[in-house]
Design a protein around this motif. Structure first.
Motif, PDB file in Angstrom:
ATOM      1  N   HIS A 263       0.916  -1.417  -0.372  1.00 20.26           N
ATOM      2  CA  HIS A 263       0.031   0.252   0.369  1.00 20.26           C
ATOM      3  C   HIS A 263       0.529   0.871  -0.208  1.00 20.26           C
ATOM      4  CE1 HIS A 263       0.268   0.205   4.681  1.00 20.26           C
ATOM      5  NE2 HIS A 263       0.718   1.101   4.388  1.00 20.26           N
ATOM      6  N   GLN A 264       2.197   0.952   0.724  1.00 19.88           N
ATOM      7  CA  GLN A 264       3.032   2.208   0.495  1.00 19.88           C
ATOM      8  C   GLN A 264       3.742   2.265  -0.977  1.00 19.88           C
ATOM      9  OE1 GLN A 264       5.478   0.552   3.504  1.00 19.88           O
ATOM     10  NE2 GLN A 264       5.189   2.630   4.792  1.00 19.88           N
ATOM     11  N   ILE A 265       4.053   1.342  -1.271  1.00 18.37           N
ATOM     12  CA  ILE A 265       4.236   1.396  -3.118  1.00 18.37           C
ATOM     13  C   ILE A 265       3.676   2.338  -3.698  1.00 18.37           C
ATOM     14  CG2 ILE A 265       5.214  -0.492  -4.590  1.00 18.37           C
ATOM     15  CD1 ILE A 265       6.113  -2.027  -3.154  1.00 18.37           C
ATOM     16  N   LYS A 266       2.191   1.513  -3.813  1.00 14.60           N
ATOM     17  CA  LYS A 266       1.139   1.917  -4.218  1.00 14.60           C
ATOM     18  C   LYS A 266       1.364   3.728  -4.555  1.00 14.60           C
ATOM     19  CE  LYS A 266      -2.225  -0.953  -4.958  1.00 14.60           C
ATOM     20  NZ  LYS A 266      -2.691  -0.685  -6.532  1.00 14.60           N
ATOM     21  N   THR A 267       0.537   3.909  -2.722  1.00 19.59           N
ATOM     22  CA  THR A 267       0.484   5.453  -2.178  1.00 19.59           C
ATOM     23  C   THR A 267       1.509   6.283  -2.729  1.00 19.59           C
ATOM     24  OG1 THR A 267      -1.320   4.599  -0.945  1.00 19.59           O
ATOM     25  CG2 THR A 267      -0.033   6.901  -0.860  1.00 19.59           C
ATOM     26  N   PHE A 268       3.247   6.023  -2.622  1.00 21.15           N
ATOM     27  CA  PHE A 268       3.867   6.644  -2.966  1.00 21.15           C
ATOM     28  C   PHE A 268       4.008   7.219  -4.310  1.00 21.15           C
ATOM     29  CE2 PHE A 268       5.647   5.662   1.222  1.00 21.15           C
ATOM     30  CZ  PHE A 268       4.645   6.202   2.407  1.00 21.15           C
ATOM     31  N   GLY A 269       4.162   5.850  -4.628  1.00 19.24           N
ATOM     32  CA  GLY A 269       3.910   5.862  -7.073  1.00 19.24           C
ATOM     33  C   GLY A 269       3.291   6.817  -7.249  1.00 19.24           C
ATOM     34  N   ARG A 270       2.059   6.490  -6.421  1.00 17.28           N
ATOM     35  CA  ARG A 270       1.244   7.185  -7.387  1.00 17.28           C
ATOM     36  C   ARG A 270       1.269   9.011  -6.733  1.00 17.28           C
ATOM     37  NH1 ARG A 270      -4.290   6.998  -9.205  1.00 17.28           N
ATOM     38  NH2 ARG A 270      -4.921   9.137 -10.150  1.00 17.28           N
ATOM     39  N   GLN A 271       1.432   9.173  -5.623  1.00 17.94           N
ATOM     40  CA  GLN A 271       1.983  10.560  -5.255  1.00 17.94           C
ATOM     41  C   GLN A 271       3.008  11.068  -6.700  1.00 17.94           C
ATOM     42  OE1 GLN A 271       2.957  10.294  -1.397  1.00 17.94           O
ATOM     43  NE2 GLN A 271      -0.066  10.627  -0.907  1.00 17.94           N
ATOM     44  N   ILE A 272       4.288  10.625  -6.908  1.00 19.60           N
ATOM     45  CA  ILE A 272       5.135  11.097  -7.402  1.00 19.60           C
ATOM     46  C   ILE A 272       5.391  11.581  -8.223  1.00 19.60           C
ATOM     47  CG2 ILE A 272       7.807  10.610  -7.729  1.00 19.60           C
ATOM     48  CD1 ILE A 272       8.007   8.969  -5.000  1.00 19.60           C
ATOM     49  N   LEU A 273       4.309  10.921  -9.565  1.00 20.14           N
ATOM     50  CA  LEU A 273       4.294  10.044 -10.467  1.00 20.14           C
ATOM     51  C   LEU A 273       3.196  11.979 -10.470  1.00 20.14           C
ATOM     52  CD1 LEU A 273       2.844   7.208 -11.768  1.00 20.14           C
ATOM     53  CD2 LEU A 273       5.150   7.772 -12.390  1.00 20.14           C
ATOM     54  N   GLU A 274       2.235  11.990  -9.765  1.00 20.04           N
ATOM     55  CA  GLU A 274       1.469  12.979  -9.688  1.00 20.04           C
ATOM     56  C   GLU A 274       1.887  14.220  -9.820  1.00 20.04           C
ATOM     57  OE1 GLU A 274      -1.510  13.105 -10.339  1.00 20.04           O
ATOM     58  OE2 GLU A 274      -2.829  11.302  -9.816  1.00 20.04           O
ATOM     59  N   VAL A 275       3.016  14.524  -9.098  1.00 24.01           N
ATOM     60  CA  VAL A 275       4.183  15.679  -9.029  1.00 24.01           C
ATOM     61  C   VAL A 275       5.291  15.974 -10.166  1.00 24.01           C
ATOM     62  CG1 VAL A 275       5.623  15.048  -7.486  1.00 24.01           C
ATOM     63  CG2 VAL A 275       4.860  16.633  -8.152  1.00 24.01           C
ATOM     64  N   VAL A 276       5.421  14.886 -10.645  1.00 24.00           N
ATOM     65  CA  VAL A 276       6.430  14.709 -12.358  1.00 24.00           C
ATOM     66  C   VAL A 276       5.228  14.996 -13.505  1.00 24.00           C
ATOM     67  CG1 VAL A 276       7.441  13.823 -13.687  1.00 24.00           C
ATOM     68  CG2 VAL A 276       7.895  13.061 -11.369  1.00 24.00           C
ATOM     69  N   LYS A 277       4.170  15.203 -13.276  1.00 22.43           N
ATOM     70  CA  LYS A 277       3.185  15.571 -14.551  1.00 22.43           C
ATOM     71  C   LYS A 277       2.657  16.802 -14.472  1.00 22.43           C
ATOM     72  CE  LYS A 277      -0.891  13.774 -17.820  1.00 22.43           C
ATOM     73  NZ  LYS A 277      -1.293  15.283 -17.059  1.00 22.43           N
ATOM     74  N   PHE A 278       2.581  17.224 -13.108  1.00 22.05           N
ATOM     75  CA  PHE A 278       2.208  18.773 -12.888  1.00 22.05           C
ATOM     76  C   PHE A 278       4.070  18.921 -13.475  1.00 22.05           C
ATOM     77  CE2 PHE A 278       3.211  22.262 -10.301  1.00 22.05           C
ATOM     78  CZ  PHE A 278       1.666  22.773 -10.269  1.00 22.05           C
ATOM     79  N   LEU A 279       4.996  19.442 -13.064  1.00 21.19           N
ATOM     80  CA  LEU A 279       6.225  19.604 -13.021  1.00 21.19           C
ATOM     81  C   LEU A 279       6.307  20.044 -15.678  1.00 21.19           C
ATOM     82  CD1 LEU A 279       8.901  18.818 -10.300  1.00 21.19           C
ATOM     83  CD2 LEU A 279       7.157  21.224 -10.771  1.00 21.19           C
ATOM     84  N   HIS A 280       6.153  18.652 -15.530  1.00 19.92           N
ATOM     85  CA  HIS A 280       6.368  18.021 -17.375  1.00 19.92           C
ATOM     86  C   HIS A 280       4.553  19.699 -17.736  1.00 19.92           C
ATOM     87  CE1 HIS A 280       7.105  13.771 -17.130  1.00 19.92           C
ATOM     88  NE2 HIS A 280       8.837  14.936 -16.734  1.00 19.92           N
TER      89      HIS A 280
END
Length: 575
Positions: A263-280
């Motif tokens: 559940h940590q892998i899923k949550t942390f991974g999703r949060q990181i991808l969201e902010v990376v997409k925001f910067l892109h």
């Protein structure tokens, strides 16, 4: 501002992530001690190499400085008696070479300051902590409300980036972390645009970006102040490390290797991808994603060090993605780096090598599916998936994000255009380096294949076949020449015999002489195209020709002929 007045250092063109290799070329005994002559090379170019001379005591000092890593390094032991013997010196040289191979192939050790200073003293001889303190002191002249509590020694991996624990004078209990860094080789913004972009960071608001309290830049460096987090980064969580410890101590050899819960892998991974997409989407270049650049705030991941790309600093994983030509944009770089981060979250350690041929068992097959799409050999050949594609994969698509914090990151149009140009320049340098590495790899592979025993054997066989073929063709050519010579002679002698008015007398085997035949009737005039000189008496010419032929037949010896395999049917057959 005093911080802007007199920079002590300029833009650093040297890429600190370029790997160094070292080969001990020779040893020499001088004044009862042995010196080792070492050839050091940066990157793939032989032209970018130099010689250093080191004693065993120098190696010993280096090894002592690396003991904080808790790694078991193959350092050859000391020997007090017999250490000048030729055999012992040769054996020790092998051991020291093996030691150099191990530390230069370790991703963390090869980038640490003691190793760089040992192998490249000309470029790493200065005291960066002292330089950083000078810059920070100049900054405090105009900002007296800040105060240094203590240096945070070597908590990061960068040689030219230093950290200090700070406090505000009227808020003594609140702790902040100040980071100072030189400008790197990928700094393409103008000084004006750089200062504008760095100052903009403090106005950025996003649920998954760590808050910047203060940021400023000069012509040669920049400093950023953030709140200090006692819990540390995502990497500290994975390795169960203390944030204030040295980087080598925290991450080189963890006591217990264990990945995070699914559940940590899923949550942390999703949060990181969201902010990376925001910067892109904002057109803001990043390219510095790794577990140490993700701060943990409870169950929320917040991205750190957005200023790195603005300052032109090279990425932590640069030596990995420069090997693959399909990873040629900063967006692809972020996805590749996310693959490394996801691997660490899953298995509690970085991958041994990239690409990864097979993945160990994971808490969920959906994790392996994502890892295969980024770190497998097929992914390196075909290219990285987009961040949007990763967000749609089963591992992350069902994660519910509850953070409702508003996002704010307004980039002026003029600055956005400057960031776009800087991003293109960064990618251009990356592509050029990848091209050189690719060409070098092809050349090395060809040379290795050319020098292999199998290839040498194959070339010998081909050489023999070519030699035999040449000899056969040469013999065949000689035979053809001889055959043509015989044909030419035969056709010239028998031409009068082919005339119907000149019958050939029978040849009797065993007869020593052939009686002269009776005079033939008159021969008609020769055609004008034949090359026979015109005589006043045709009968005399015919008799002379027949006499020459008969004389040649009488003197014929069959045993004098050379043996040949050629079957020549062009000459007259005499039976």
């Amino acid at each position: 501002m005093a911080f802007m007045e007199k920079p002590l250092a300029g833009k650093v063109l040297l890429d600190d992530t370029a790997p160094l290799s070292a080969v001990i070329e020779a040893s020499q005994t001088l004044h009862s001690h042995t010196e080792y002559i070492i050839r050091v090379q940066r990157g793939i170019s032989m032209e970018n190499s130099w010689q250093i001379i080191r004693r065993y005591s120098d190696f010993d000092l280096l090894n002592n400085s690396l003991q904080v890593s808790a790694l078991s390094l193959p350092f050859p032991p000391k020997k007090l008696i017999g250490n000048m013997d030729r055999e012992f010196i040769a054996e020790r040289q092998k051991g020291l070479q093996n030691y150099l191979n191990v530390i230069t192939s370790n991703h963390i050790l090869s980038n640490c300051e003691p190793v760089k200073k040992f192998l490249d003293p000309n470029n790493y001889s200065v005291n960066y902590t002292e330089i950083a303190l000078q810059h920070v002191s100049m900054f405090f002249r105009s900002e007296p409300k800040w105060e240094v509590v203590e240096p945070l020694k070597d908590i990061g991996w960068r040689i030219r980036k230093k950290y200090f624990l700070m406090k505000i004078k009227n808020q003594p209990k609140e702790r902040l972390a100040l980071s100072w860094a030189d400008l790197g080789p990928d700094k393409y913004l103008s000084d004006k645009d750089l200062q504008c972009a760095v100052k903009l960071l403090s106005s950025c608001s996003h649920p998954y970006i760590y808050k910047v309290t203060f940021a400023t830049a000069s012509e040669s460096s920049a400093l950023v102040i953030r709140p200090f987090n006692e819990k540390g980064t995502l990497k500290d969580l994975i390795y169960k490390a203390k944030p204030k410890d040295q980087f080598l101590k925290k991450y080189c050899n963890p006591k217990k290797i264990q990945g995070l819960e699914i559940h940590q892998i899923k949550t942390f991974g999703r949060q990181i991808l969201e902010v990376v997409k925001f910067l892109h989407d904002k057109g803001f270049p990043y390219g510095h994603l790794h577990a140490s650049n993700v701060m943990l705030d409870g169950d929320t991941c917040r991205l750190l060090d957005l200023e790195n790309s603005l300052l032109g600093l090279p990425s932590f994983y640069r030596s990995y993605f420069t090997q693959f030509r399909k990873i040629n944009t900063l967006e692809a770089v972020d996805v590749h780096c996310f693959g490394h981060l996801l691997y660490e979250m899953t298995y509690g350690r970085p991958p041994d090598s990239v690409p990864v041929d097979s993945f160990p068992p994971a808490p969920s097959m959906s994790v392996v599916t994502v890892l295969e799409s980024i770190l497998s050999p097929e992914a390196m050949k075909n290219g990285m998936p987009t961040v949007s594609r990763l967000l749609q994969m089963p591992l992350f698509s069902d994660v519910l994000l509850t953070n409702s914090e508003k996002t704010q990151f307004k980039i002026p149009t003029k600055l956005k255009e400057a960031l776009k140009i800087a991003k293109e320049c960064i990618e251009k340098r990356l592509v050029e380096e990848q091209k050189l590495i690719h060409q070098h790899r092809r050349l090395t592979r060809a040379q290795s294949h050319h020098g292999s025993e199998e290839e040498k054997k194959r070339r010998k066989i081909l050489a023999r076949k070519k030699s035999k073929r040449s000899a056969f063709e040469s013999g065949e050519e000689q035979t053809m020449k001889y055959s043509n010579s015989n044909n030419s002679a035969g056709s010239g002698a028998s031409s009068p015999l082919t005339s119907p008015s000149s019958p050939v007398p029978p040849f009797t085997a065993g007869a020593s002489t052939i009686p002269s035949p009776p005079p033939p009737p008159a021969v008609p005039p020769l055609p004008p195209n034949l090359d026979v000189p015109t005589q006043s008496d045709p009968q005399l010419v015919n008799n002379t020709s027949r006499g020459a032929l008969l004389s040649s037949i009488q003197n014929f010896q069959k045993g004098a002929l050379k043996k040949t395999e050629t079957c020549d049917y062009s000459a007259p057959r005499i039976s």
